[in-house]
Scaffold this active site. Structure first.
Site, PDB file in Angstrom:
ATOM      1  N   CYS A  15       0.883  -1.094   0.103  1.00  0.00           N
ATOM      2  CA  CYS A  15      -0.088   0.043  -0.022  1.00  0.00           C
ATOM      3  C   CYS A  15       0.958   1.140   0.009  1.00  0.00           C
ATOM      4  O   CYS A  15       0.415   2.387  -0.213  1.00  0.00           O
ATOM      5  CB  CYS A  15      -0.783  -0.099   1.074  1.00  0.00           C
ATOM      6  SG  CYS A  15      -1.870  -1.556   1.292  1.00  0.00           S
ATOM      7  N   HIS A  38      -2.696   6.633   2.763  1.00  0.00           N
ATOM      8  CA  HIS A  38      -3.287   5.334   2.177  1.00  0.00           C
ATOM      9  C   HIS A  38      -4.550   5.166   2.694  1.00  0.00           C
ATOM     10  O   HIS A  38      -4.841   5.248   3.912  1.00  0.00           O
ATOM     11  CB  HIS A  38      -2.244   4.236   2.477  1.00  0.00           C
ATOM     12  CG  HIS A  38      -2.880   3.001   2.270  1.00  0.00           C
ATOM     13  ND1 HIS A  38      -3.907   2.620   1.160  1.00  0.00           N
ATOM     14  CD2 HIS A  38      -3.009   1.914   3.046  1.00  0.00           C
ATOM     15  CE1 HIS A  38      -4.210   1.253   1.049  1.00  0.00           C
ATOM     16  NE2 HIS A  38      -3.726   1.031   2.203  1.00  0.00           N
ATOM     17  N   ASN A  94     -10.311  -0.447   0.425  1.00  0.00           N
ATOM     18  CA  ASN A  94      -8.710  -0.452   0.455  1.00  0.00           C
ATOM     19  C   ASN A  94      -8.384  -0.910  -0.861  1.00  0.00           C
ATOM     20  O   ASN A  94      -8.400  -2.360  -1.217  1.00  0.00           O
ATOM     21  CB  ASN A  94      -8.309  -1.346   1.567  1.00  0.00           C
ATOM     22  CG  ASN A  94      -6.771  -1.426   1.695  1.00  0.00           C
ATOM     23  OD1 ASN A  94      -6.119  -0.671   0.790  1.00  0.00           O
ATOM     24  ND2 ASN A  94      -6.112  -1.545   2.761  1.00  0.00           N
TER      25      ASN A  94
HETATM   26  N1  COA Z   1     -18.265  -8.346  10.436  1.00  0.00           N
HETATM   27  C1  COA Z   1     -18.598  -8.710  11.893  1.00  0.00           C
HETATM   28  N2  COA Z   1     -17.798  -9.090  13.014  1.00  0.00           N
HETATM   29  C2  COA Z   1     -16.462  -9.212  12.810  1.00  0.00           C
HETATM   30  C3  COA Z   1     -15.696  -9.058  11.199  1.00  0.00           C
HETATM   31  C4  COA Z   1     -16.781  -8.543  10.406  1.00  0.00           C
HETATM   32  N3  COA Z   1     -16.430  -8.191   9.009  1.00  0.00           N
HETATM   33  N4  COA Z   1     -14.402  -9.127  11.396  1.00  0.00           N
HETATM   34  C5  COA Z   1     -14.344  -9.232  12.544  1.00  0.00           C
HETATM   35  N5  COA Z   1     -15.271  -9.544  13.457  1.00  0.00           N
HETATM   36  C6  COA Z   1     -15.223  -9.712  14.608  1.00  0.00           C
HETATM   37  C7  COA Z   1     -14.208 -10.383  15.138  1.00  0.00           C
HETATM   38  O1  COA Z   1     -14.401 -11.825  15.065  1.00  0.00           O
HETATM   39  C8  COA Z   1     -14.097 -10.191  16.609  1.00  0.00           C
HETATM   40  O2  COA Z   1     -15.108 -11.052  17.273  1.00  0.00           O
HETATM   41  P1  COA Z   1     -14.984 -11.568  18.680  1.00  0.00           P
HETATM   42  O3  COA Z   1     -14.710 -10.420  19.653  1.00  0.00           O
HETATM   43  O4  COA Z   1     -16.110 -12.373  18.884  1.00  0.00           O
HETATM   44  O5  COA Z   1     -13.749 -12.317  18.696  1.00  0.00           O
HETATM   45  C9  COA Z   1     -14.649  -8.604  16.707  1.00  0.00           C
HETATM   46  O6  COA Z   1     -15.300  -8.581  15.471  1.00  0.00           O
HETATM   47  C10 COA Z   1     -13.622  -7.694  16.901  1.00  0.00           C
HETATM   48  O7  COA Z   1     -12.401  -8.351  15.998  1.00  0.00           O
HETATM   49  P2  COA Z   1     -11.079  -7.572  15.783  1.00  0.00           P
HETATM   50  O8  COA Z   1     -10.227  -7.953  14.797  1.00  0.00           O
HETATM   51  O9  COA Z   1     -10.497  -7.055  17.038  1.00  0.00           O
HETATM   52  O10 COA Z   1     -11.718  -5.791  15.262  1.00  0.00           O
HETATM   53  P3  COA Z   1     -10.989  -4.571  14.938  1.00  0.00           P
HETATM   54  O11 COA Z   1     -11.811  -3.515  15.822  1.00  0.00           O
HETATM   55  O12 COA Z   1      -9.665  -4.593  15.281  1.00  0.00           O
HETATM   56  O13 COA Z   1     -11.388  -4.398  13.400  1.00  0.00           O
HETATM   57  C11 COA Z   1     -10.369  -4.513  11.376  1.00  0.00           C
HETATM   58  C12 COA Z   1     -10.850  -5.038  12.536  1.00  0.00           C
HETATM   59  C13 COA Z   1      -9.566  -5.256  10.258  1.00  0.00           C
HETATM   60  C14 COA Z   1     -11.445  -3.343  10.719  1.00  0.00           C
HETATM   61  C15 COA Z   1      -9.227  -3.541  11.808  1.00  0.00           C
HETATM   62  O14 COA Z   1      -8.383  -4.067  12.754  1.00  0.00           O
HETATM   63  C16 COA Z   1      -8.561  -2.825  10.807  1.00  0.00           C
HETATM   64  O15 COA Z   1      -8.918  -2.080   9.953  1.00  0.00           O
HETATM   65  N6  COA Z   1      -7.171  -3.075  10.911  1.00  0.00           N
HETATM   66  C17 COA Z   1      -6.292  -2.459   9.735  1.00  0.00           C
HETATM   67  C18 COA Z   1      -6.467  -3.367   8.506  1.00  0.00           C
HETATM   68  C19 COA Z   1      -5.939  -2.739   7.467  1.00  0.00           C
HETATM   69  O16 COA Z   1      -6.036  -1.588   6.885  1.00  0.00           O
HETATM   70  N7  COA Z   1      -5.124  -3.372   6.632  1.00  0.00           N
HETATM   71  C20 COA Z   1      -4.311  -3.165   5.512  1.00  0.00           C
HETATM   72  C21 COA Z   1      -3.318  -1.896   5.912  1.00  0.00           C
HETATM   73  S1  COA Z   1      -2.515  -1.452   4.492  1.00  0.00           S
END
Ligand code: COA
Length: 331
Positions: free
Chosen positions: A119, A256, A286
């Site tokens: 990215c 990004h 993204n």
């Molecule tokens: N829909 C509903 N629930 C979801 C889900 C979805 N699409 N994806 C994950 N969950 C759930 C998880 O299973 C977890 O459940 P649990 O508490 O029962 O275990 C809960 O939501 C929280 O998960 P978590 O991974 O801690 O969520 P988060 O707040 O960190 O959000 C992202 C997840 C991916 C949105 C976030 O971490 C993020 O954006 N990270 C950066 C990723 C990114 O940008 N990558 C590319 C960078 S270049």
């Protein structure tokens, strides 16, 4: 890594973008995995993303972006002498996307290379282009960020499939005897964090993790979030320190577009007003190396970005790598 004085007599003279027609909305994703529009919007700000057709590949998107650039700016690319394509989703491991663009856009006398910086690929590509022009080695360079992430996304994995989309953006960087559009840069890498965001490969296991094995994107979202929201505010300060400007002189911050909440957090930590951030994830998800040119182009079309504006671009992602650039918009 510190790079002082990246000022060069090079500037961006045209931009073009392309996204595939097919929209994939959050509501459609609700039918595919256990998620909801509300969860996705609240955690990421993403409402929909574009998905390439089965016969549409990254080089097709990149060629379309270059075509948009030539049509909108009346610029010929026939005399381009170097092409940099940033992508993590090339049509093939080789030949490169850039060489396909060279052939299909009728560019006869150009070097062509793909770069892998996930990215951060677009800002790394711009950084290299400004250096190649400043050194006198090249005069007219196409820098393209293009991705078909839908082809490497596991649509059974709700933690990743809600995030990614397809698109491409291209800019022309030209030598200019008078005006320099590149004001400062800062780049960095934290390879030990590579385990947190990768595309499962041909044979090698990533760290302690079991290889997903299906060629798709694997990530530890929390770790990536934490790294980006701590690294980018520091990087922004380092870019500014290498310039004669202050952060308050920046008209538009274009990070990004991974996640709207990340952009909000970065703005808050760096003290930069969120209203002056441009992003593209709401409608495109993204799109990795395409996200910054898509956001910039939207800013231009919305009448926000104007000639003379100071732009702070900041790419970050898989590697983990990052690259920030301070530009003056001169078109
Ligand atoms: N829909 C509903 N629930 C979801 C889900 C979805 N699409 N994806 C994950 N969950 C759930 C998880 O299973 C977890 O459940 P649990 O508490 O029962 O275990 C809960 O939501 C929280 O998960 P978590 O991974 O801690 O969520 P988060 O707040 O960190 O959000 C992202 C997840 C991916 C949105 C976030 O971490 C993020 O954006 N990270 C950066 C990723 C990114 O940008 N990558 C590319 C960078 S270049």
């Amino acid at each position: 890594m510190n790079i002082q004085n990246t000022a060069a007599k090079a500037r961006i003279t045209a931009i073009g973008t392309y996204v595939p027609e097919r929209r994939l909305t959050n509501f459609e994703l609700e039918q595919m995995v256990d998620t909801s529009d509300e969860w996705i919007v609240q955690r990421t700000g993403i409402r929909e993303r574009r998905i390439a057709g089965p016969d549409e590949y990254t080089s097709d998107l990149c060629v379309a972006a270059v075509k948009d650039l030539t049509e909108r700016y009346g610029k010929s690319v026939a005399d381009v002498d170097f092409i940099i394509a940033a992508t993590t989703t090339p049509d093939y491991p080789f030949p490169s996307v850039s060489s396909q663009v060279q052939a299909r856009c009728g560019i006869e006398q150009a070097g062509a290379i793909d770069i892998s910086a996930a990215c951060a690929g677009f800002t790394y590509g711009l950084h290299l282009a400004s250096g190649l022009i400043a050194s006198g080695l090249h005069k007219k360079i196409l820098v393209i960020g293009g991705e078909t992430l839908s082809k490497v996304t596991d649509y059974h994995d709700r933690t990743t499939c809600i995030l990614f989309g397809d698109g491409a953006g291209a800019v022309l960087v030209e030598r200019d005897e008078e005006v320099s559009g590149f004001l400062a840069a800062h780049v960095g890498s934290k390879g030990e964090g590579g385990v947190h965001l990768y595309r499962s490969g041909l044979s090698k296991q990533m760290g302690e993790k079991e290889l997903a094995g299906n060629g798709c994107i694997v990530q530890n979202g929390r770790e990536v979030y934490r790294w980006a929201t701590t690294t980018v505010p520091v990087g922004m300060r380092q870019v500014m320190e290498k310039s004669s400007l202050q952060l308050s002189d920046v008209d538009w911050f274009i990070p990004h577009s991974a996640n709207l909440r990340m952009v909000e957090s970065i703005c808050e930590k760096s003290g930069f007003p969120m209203e002056q951030a441009l992003y593209s994830m709401e409608l495109y998800g993204n799109t990795s190396s395409a996200s910054i040119p898509l956001a910039l182009d939207k800013g231009l079309k919305d009448g926000k970005v104007k000639t003379g504006d100071v732009l702070l671009l900041y790419g970050f992602g898989g590697g983990l790598v990052h690259a920030g650039l301070l530009l003056r918009w001169t078109i």
